[in-house]
Design a protein around this motif. Sequence first.
Motif, PDB file in Angstrom:
ATOM      1  N   ALA A   7     -51.085  20.223 -19.290  1.00  0.00           N
ATOM      2  CA  ALA A   7     -51.279  19.274 -20.299  1.00  0.00           C
ATOM      3  C   ALA A   7     -53.192  19.741 -19.922  1.00  0.00           C
ATOM      4  CB  ALA A   7     -51.479  18.266 -19.520  1.00  0.00           C
ATOM      5  N   ASP A  19     -59.214  12.424 -24.714  1.00  0.00           N
ATOM      6  CA  ASP A  19     -58.185  12.351 -24.426  1.00  0.00           C
ATOM      7  C   ASP A  19     -57.122  11.879 -23.200  1.00  0.00           C
ATOM      8  OD1 ASP A  19     -56.830  15.917 -25.331  1.00  0.00           O
ATOM      9  OD2 ASP A  19     -57.875  14.773 -24.168  1.00  0.00           O
ATOM     10  N   ALA A  20     -57.970  11.711 -22.318  1.00  0.00           N
ATOM     11  CA  ALA A  20     -57.593  11.652 -21.021  1.00  0.00           C
ATOM     12  C   ALA A  20     -55.728  10.484 -20.791  1.00  0.00           C
ATOM     13  CB  ALA A  20     -58.545  10.412 -19.974  1.00  0.00           C
ATOM     14  N   VAL A  50     -56.785  18.077 -20.856  1.00  0.00           N
ATOM     15  CA  VAL A  50     -56.935  17.131 -20.821  1.00  0.00           C
ATOM     16  C   VAL A  50     -58.239  17.000 -21.584  1.00  0.00           C
ATOM     17  CG1 VAL A  50     -56.981  15.051 -20.519  1.00  0.00           C
ATOM     18  CG2 VAL A  50     -55.624  16.567 -19.227  1.00  0.00           C
ATOM     19  N   THR A  51     -58.833  16.467 -22.782  1.00  0.00           N
ATOM     20  CA  THR A  51     -60.723  16.286 -22.483  1.00  0.00           C
ATOM     21  C   THR A  51     -60.772  14.490 -22.422  1.00  0.00           C
ATOM     22  OG1 THR A  51     -60.271  15.819 -24.809  1.00  0.00           O
ATOM     23  CG2 THR A  51     -60.784  17.939 -24.776  1.00  0.00           C
ATOM     24  N   THR A  89     -50.184  13.301 -22.868  1.00  0.00           N
ATOM     25  CA  THR A  89     -49.200  14.545 -22.640  1.00  0.00           C
ATOM     26  C   THR A  89     -49.123  14.911 -24.325  1.00  0.00           C
ATOM     27  OG1 THR A  89     -47.581  13.162 -23.224  1.00  0.00           O
ATOM     28  CG2 THR A  89     -48.115  13.234 -21.115  1.00  0.00           C
ATOM     29  N   ARG A 107     -63.668  18.000 -18.940  1.00  0.00           N
ATOM     30  CA  ARG A 107     -62.478  18.489 -19.314  1.00  0.00           C
ATOM     31  C   ARG A 107     -61.381  19.054 -18.082  1.00  0.00           C
ATOM     32  NH1 ARG A 107     -64.455  22.673 -24.017  1.00  0.00           N
ATOM     33  NH2 ARG A 107     -65.554  23.798 -22.259  1.00  0.00           N
TER      34      ARG A 107
END
Length: 130
Positions: free
Chosen positions: A7, A13-14, A9-10, A17, A120
């Motif tokens: 995945a 949007d932690a 991830v930033t 999925t 990120r």
Amino acid sequence: MLELTMAAVTAADAGATAGMQMADAPSDPDAVLRVGRDRSVCRLSTPDDWLFVSRVHLEFRCGPDGTWRLTWLRGSQPEPSCEVRLTVGGHAQPMTYGGTVPLPRGGSGEVVVQDLAEPRSVNVGFYHEV
């Protein structure tokens, strides 16, 4: 069989999925799974503009005895723009730029590629099925 899930991830949007990718390969000698920006050689690929991830950043390679090894490949820069951590059994350890570590037979864990400039990361979970 080595199974990977990835995945990107930033901070925004932690925990999400969305965009999760999966790949697997049998535990045959010289089987390889790669993670990076180059979609032509990487089974798991990150966004093109995530320059903290090399074109080919991580390589999972199976040895002749069925043991998988993880290598943080050296990129085009002398110093990395990220950190790579391996977590197995709740124990996290930093990886060395250009270093290789064995993965536990029949084990699972996570590899995190953390950007040093922005909040990120690339999170790659692994499970070695024997």
